[in-house]
Scaffold this motif. Structure first.
Motif, short mmCIF file in Angstrom:
data_model
loop_
_atom_site.label_atom_id
_atom_site.label_comp_id
_atom_site.label_asym_id
_atom_site.label_seq_id
_atom_site.Cartn_x
_atom_site.Cartn_y
_atom_site.Cartn_z
N GLN A 86 2.08 -7.46 -1.69
CA GLN A 86 1.47 -6.81 -0.31
C GLN A 86 1.03 -7.58 0.64
O GLN A 86 0.35 -7.27 1.54
N ARG A 137 2.26 -9.19 2.84
CA ARG A 137 2.94 -9.19 4.07
C ARG A 137 2.19 -7.93 5.11
O ARG A 137 2.28 -7.98 6.19
N ASN A 138 1.92 -6.98 4.36
CA ASN A 138 1.35 -5.87 5.01
C ASN A 138 0.10 -5.31 4.30
O ASN A 138 0.02 -4.41 3.48
N SER A 174 -2.75 -4.18 4.70
CA SER A 174 -3.44 -3.14 4.71
C SER A 174 -2.95 -1.95 4.09
O SER A 174 -3.88 -0.96 3.96
N THR A 175 -2.02 -2.18 3.40
CA THR A 175 -1.43 -0.86 2.46
C THR A 175 -1.59 -1.10 1.28
O THR A 175 -0.99 -0.32 0.43
#
Length: 329
Positions: free
Chosen positions: A71, A73-74, A76-77
């Motif tokens: 996670q 790479r992104n 916030s998700t």
């Protein structure tokens, strides 16, 4: 029934000879607040928010996420898991918790020894160089050299000195002085802790020396003269005059050295190359390895937040105790 024809609010005529009422004092106008102080503080506030406050808030948020290499790479998700990272990290019955506790105790012992030795050396140097003599300025400059050197330059130099086969330390101890029969490993095993301690003390004691030497400049010479007339020797003057007068300096100095040393990352990272041995596994390196070696950024953030809270509690307790002692003195 007679009624008054005077309109309400109309000014009454003053009778001749009547005293005139004094004028009411006017309230002074409040000076307009200048925006200049706020404008001057604005760049510092913006930088403080950008460098410290916002990353701190983001770190606290990351500690509540299941943030791994999948996670990142992104991030916030990433799934929100609340305090699970803290429970897993601070569970001392688990393997991760035992490793963190082991790293904490090593860091605590290392910090206490480093701060104590740095203070002793700094105090000794400040007292010796207090009186004028030939060559004092040169010695002061030499004593401050470790503090003036960049940390990477100084620690990399020590890593070369402590090499087993090509290091200068083993060359002097084994080849020239003959104090040891074989060349020891200084950067692995049990010796790694003492090597790290030596480098830390070598880097920190000039700062203690500088602060204590500045504090000794404010001690009146008449107090030493009076103590000498009363028959006090060197150690009695040190205990009864020097240390009490340096108490305000020592209160701040010890706290600053403790926070710097306990939270130090550069020295062990450069000395051991990012993979410190178990005997010198400081908590800063442990957090780094948990975050960037195993890619578990959620647990690493939880450890960082726990470390921050511990240092805040220690600082608050230290200041509370010292302030109470000062009030009762």
């Amino acid at each position: 029934m007679a009624t008054s024809t005077t309109a309400p609010g109309a000014a009454r005529r003053r009778e001749p000879g009547a005293a005139t009422p004094p004028d009411r004092p006017r309230r002074p106008r409040r000076p307009r607040r200048s925006l200049l102080p706020y404008l001057l503080l604005a760049p510092a506030i913006v930088l403080e928010l950008a460098i410290h406050v916002i990353p701190m808030v983001v770190g606290v948020w990351m500690s509540m996420l299941e943030l791994t290499q999948f996670q990142i790479r992104n991030w916030s998700t990433a799934p929100f898991i609340g305090l699970e990272n803290y429970r897993a990290t601070l569970d001392f019955n688990s393997a991760a918790g035992r490793e963190l506790l082991h790293s904490f105790w090593i860091t605590l012992v290392y910090t206490l020894l480093s701060v104590g030795l740095a203070w002793l050396l700094g105090m000794a140097g400040a007292v010796v160089l207090q009186r004028p003599f030939r060559g004092r300025a040169i010695l002061r400059a030499l004593f401050l050299t470790p503090y003036a050197l960049p940390v990477y330059t100084a620690v990399i130099t020590w890593s070369f000195l402590l090499q087993r086969d090509t290091g200068l330390v083993n060359h002097v101890l084994v080849d020239q002085l003959g104090l040891l029969n074989e060349r020891p490993f200084w950067l692995i095993g049990d010796n790694s802790f003492w090597s790290l301690l030596v480098v830390s003390v070598w880097r920190n004691w000039p700062f203690a020396f500088l602060c204590l030497m500045a504090g000794l400049q404010n001690v009146p010479g008449e107090m030493y003269e009076a103590a000498a007339i009363d028959g006090a020797g060197f150690w009695r003057r040190l205990r009864s005059v020097t240390l009490p007068m340096l108490r305000p300096v020592n209160l701040v100095l010890v706290l600053v050295l403790f926070l710097w040393t306990f939270n130090d990352f550069n020295t062990p990272y450069v000395l051991f190359g990012g993979s410190a041995p178990e005997q010198a596994d400081l908590i800063s390196i442990h957090i780094y390895r948990s975050s960037f070696k195993t890619w578990d950024f959620g647990s690493g953030s939880a450890m960082s937040v726990a470390l921050l809270l511990f240092l805040l509690v220690v600082s608050a307790g230290y200041l509370l105790i010292t302030n109470r002692r000062r009030d009762h003195a």
